[in-house]
Design an enzyme around this catalytic site. Structure first.
Site, mmCIF file in Angstrom:
data_model
loop_
_atom_site.group_PDB
_atom_site.id
_atom_site.type_symbol
_atom_site.label_atom_id
_atom_site.label_comp_id
_atom_site.label_asym_id
_atom_site.label_seq_id
_atom_site.Cartn_x
_atom_site.Cartn_y
_atom_site.Cartn_z
ATOM 1 N N ASP A 1 81.783 -17.492 -14.392
ATOM 2 C CA ASP A 1 82.592 -18.693 -14.624
ATOM 3 C C ASP A 1 83.757 -18.805 -13.657
ATOM 4 O O ASP A 1 84.246 -19.901 -13.382
ATOM 5 C CB ASP A 1 83.120 -18.702 -16.061
ATOM 6 C CG ASP A 1 82.014 -18.979 -17.072
ATOM 7 O OD1 ASP A 1 80.972 -19.513 -16.654
ATOM 8 O OD2 ASP A 1 82.190 -18.659 -18.259
ATOM 9 N N ASP B 1 73.927 -23.328 -16.907
ATOM 10 C CA ASP B 1 73.159 -22.074 -16.973
ATOM 11 C C ASP B 1 72.750 -21.699 -18.393
ATOM 12 O O ASP B 1 72.084 -20.682 -18.598
ATOM 13 C CB ASP B 1 73.906 -20.920 -16.293
ATOM 14 C CG ASP B 1 75.167 -20.471 -17.041
ATOM 15 O OD1 ASP B 1 75.559 -21.134 -18.027
ATOM 16 O OD2 ASP B 1 75.771 -19.460 -16.621
#
Length: 661
Positions: free
Chosen positions: A350, A472
């Protein structure tokens, strides 16, 4: 089209001037023409080519004389530099009605060469005399030089990237720059009377910096001569030879900046010491700043990054062990980032995205640091930025950062062809709300940057239906030897219900599945299939994924044979969804080796039926599946294997400048 320089002719005295190889000198004869003259002719020394420009109806008279017609132009060109001052002569003779010579005008020209040269052919070497050097074009037959943003840190002890420094502190820094040569040729006495000036436009000046390599007895000195607040540079002591300049980019393409910058060298006539000068000739070259390029799962992995979390019940020691097993199979470097460096932030996917920049002479990786700014906020800047490892970030104004600004919400497809249009570097995927809907969205500053790179035209997919909201969580790409060279994997509630119904029919309805985010509970296949609320949740999720399926088929040119459905169930928390058990598409792809979240599915015949189904789907493609336990270290914290890892991959062999956007 050649540049044109005007010379005023006179019959009362000789005219002396300078010209540049290959440029047109227009002879203005209006003031030199006697009143009684009716015709003229032109003679010149051997190096001079005379061009008489006339209308089709105008013909030369006898003895190669031309009628005095206001529409006739006399232009001369010279293609070799002068050996001595004034060694080229042009004579215009004027004749009366009777053919008698009335007057003569003489022009003495000194021809010099001034050429600004770069690697316009993208061969890695500076070429001289490029055609249309001022034009940058895409494609395999394109031309125009490439410039790297000097965003690595070659100088030890420096705070930020090298581009922050207005000087050069190590020879390694020069290798990140592009060479520009200023070549001058001609009698040295001539250059003493004229100025050669290197200049850049005000709009480009803050995007670049130029250093002049000045040779001294001891060692070269690199003088900053163009860049922010420096628009022009007058060269001293110009003579026959080359001046070498090193050019660095300071800014990536972005909103309001196409990435194209140009530089010019002008030969100026300076009548007085303090006058601004008049340009006789200008040579211009153009660069395009190399874009930041992402690498898809199909590119060879070079290094895997993961954070070590040692304290508490959510320690990831067991996860790291599983990862080491996978990395050994994949023969890939593993970098474990210390808890001190990461400030106990485990979500390295992230925080950053690895990409690269490339010029014909140099390629290096560049990490893109997301604006998410949690524990890993300073990690990329402090621990990754270094020699030949660049850094870039985009900080949106204000503090309106959402989960969609994390780079688990950023992916890139393998190369695709869509209705005849090629995307040889793939297409960036950004998770967003539906096009017409409001909601959380990746910051405009980040999206603008991604769109401006041009070579991986972004597609915005629908991810806002998820609690975390990342692409994702429902899609990934894996390599394959057939078809397009990859498959798109999509999370699929339908595939999971189909599998569980199949196992129920086979008499395994009592086999149990681990579920839950705040701990764990076991639920049997029978219980899951009887849960109407869960069915309703997953009908909604399947519709969201199907919307993306249709979009990706259209935008990536895929067919159903290019897509594999991976069994997965979700549960709505309020209006948004979370994975019910570890999210298997949230996997780590290392060549043909896959690190997949261990789903803890119903055991049938001593095997997890979810793992078995995924193996049946993926192993025929030549892939190996390693299931990694991330349940308490990642899954219950709302992420899985992909969220907790990051991969630096090998750059594409394909050159980005061969793309046709």
């Amino acid at each position: 089209m050649p540049q044109r320089h005007v010379m005023q002719m006179s019959t009362s005295h000789a005219t002396y001037g300078i010209c540049v190889v290959g440029t047109e000198v227009f002879l203005d004869t209006r003031r030199s023409t006697p009143k009684a003259a009716t015709s003229f002719d032109v003679h010149a020394t051997s190096a001079v080519t005379v061009h008489i420009i006339h209308s089709p109806t105008t013909k030369p008279m006898i003895d190669s004389r031309w009628p005095l017609d206001p529409d006739i132009e006399v232009v001369v060109t010279i293609d070799v530099t002068s050996r001595t001052v004034n060694d080229n002569k042009v004579k215009i003779s004027y004749y009366g009605r009777e053919g008698n010579e009335l007057a003569v005008a003489w022009l003495y020209l000194t021809c010099v060469d001034v050429s600004l040269d770069v690697d316009w052919s993208r061969s890695g070497r500076v070429k001289s005399k490029g055609k249309d050097k001022a034009k940058w074009t895409w494609g395999p037959d394109g031309q125009g030089a490439v410039l790297l943003v000097n965003c690595d840190r070659d100088s030890p002890g420096m705070g930020g990237p090298d581009s922050d420094q207005a000087d050069i502190r190590t020879p390694a820094d020069l290798k990140d720059m592009s060479i520009m040569l200023l070549r001058t040729q001609g009698p040295s006495a001539t250059f003493g009377e004229y100025q050669v000036v290197l200049h850049v436009s005000e709009t480009d000046a803050d995007k670049v910096r130029v250093f002049h390599a000045i040779r001294s007895d001891s060692h070269p000195h690199y003088k900053p001569v163009l860049g922010p607040d420096k628009l022009s540079y007058v060269l001293d002591h110009v003579g026959n030879g080359e001046n070498t300049f090193y050019v660095e980019g300071l800014a990536f393409p972005d909103r309001g900046f196409s990435g194209v910058v140009s530089f010019s060298a002008s030969l100026l006539e300076v009548p007085h010491k303090n006058s601004p000068g008049t340009p006789i000739f200008t040579d211009t070259v153009v660069f395009r700043v190399a874009p930041w390029i992402m690498t898809p799962n199909t590119q060879q992995p070079l290094e895997v990054f993961v954070c070590s979390i040692k304290q508490g019940s959510d320690s990831n020691e067991a996860f790291l062990e599983g990862l080491r097993v996978l990395l050994k199979k994949a023969n890939c470097k593993l970098t474990i980032c210390s808890e001190q460096d990461t400030r106990s932030d485990r979500w390295i996917q992230d925080e950053l995205e690895f990409g690269y920049v490339e010029a014909p002479h140099k390629t290096f990786p560049v990490v893109f640091d997301s604006p998410r700014n949690r524990g890993l906020k300073d990690f990329a800047f402090k621990k990754i930025l270094g020699p030949d490892f660049g850094y870039v970030t985009r900080e949106p104004p204000g503090k309106n950062i959402t989960s969609l600004d994390s780079f688990g919400n950023l992916d890139v497809s393998p190369p695709v062809t869509v209705q005849g249009k090629e995307y040889p570097l793939g297409r960036i995927l950004i998770g967003s709300p539906l096009p017409w809907a409001s909601g959380r969205r990746m910051s405009k500053a980040v999206r603008d940057f991604l769109y401006a790179q041009k070579v991986q035209a972004p597609v915005e997919v629908y991810s806002e239906w998820l609690t975390v909201g990342h692409v994702d969580e429902f899609l990934t790409f894996v390599p394959a030897l057939d078809r397009k060279g990859f498959r798109l994997l999509l999370a699929s509630p339908n595939a999971c219900y189909k599998l569980f119904k199949e196992k129920q029919r086979q008499g395994h309805g009592e086999a149990t599945q681990f579920i839950g985010l705040k701990g764990s509970e076991k639920r049997s296949i029978d219980e899951i299939l009887a849960d109407e609320s869960l069915k309703s949740d997953n009908r909604h999720v399947q519709r969201c994924i199907d919307w993306n399926r249709d979009l990706l088929k259209q935008e990536l040119g895929l067919s159903e044979q290019d897509i594999i459905d991976i069994p997965q169930l979700f549960i709505l928390m309020g209006s948004r969804a979370d994975a019910l058990f570890p999210d298997m598409v949230n996997m780590l792809v290392l060549g043909r080796h896959l690190g997949i979240p261990k789903p803890f599915g119903p055991m049938v015949g001593g095997q997890c039926c979810l793992e078995q189904r995924v193996r049946e789907l993926l192993e025929p493609l030549g892939l190996t599946c390693t299931f990694i336990d991330d349940y308490f270290s990642y899954h219950v914290l709302s992420g899985d294997v992909h969220c907790g890892t990051n991969v630096r991959r090998k750059p594409f062999a394909f050159k980005w400048w061969h793309v046709v956007p």
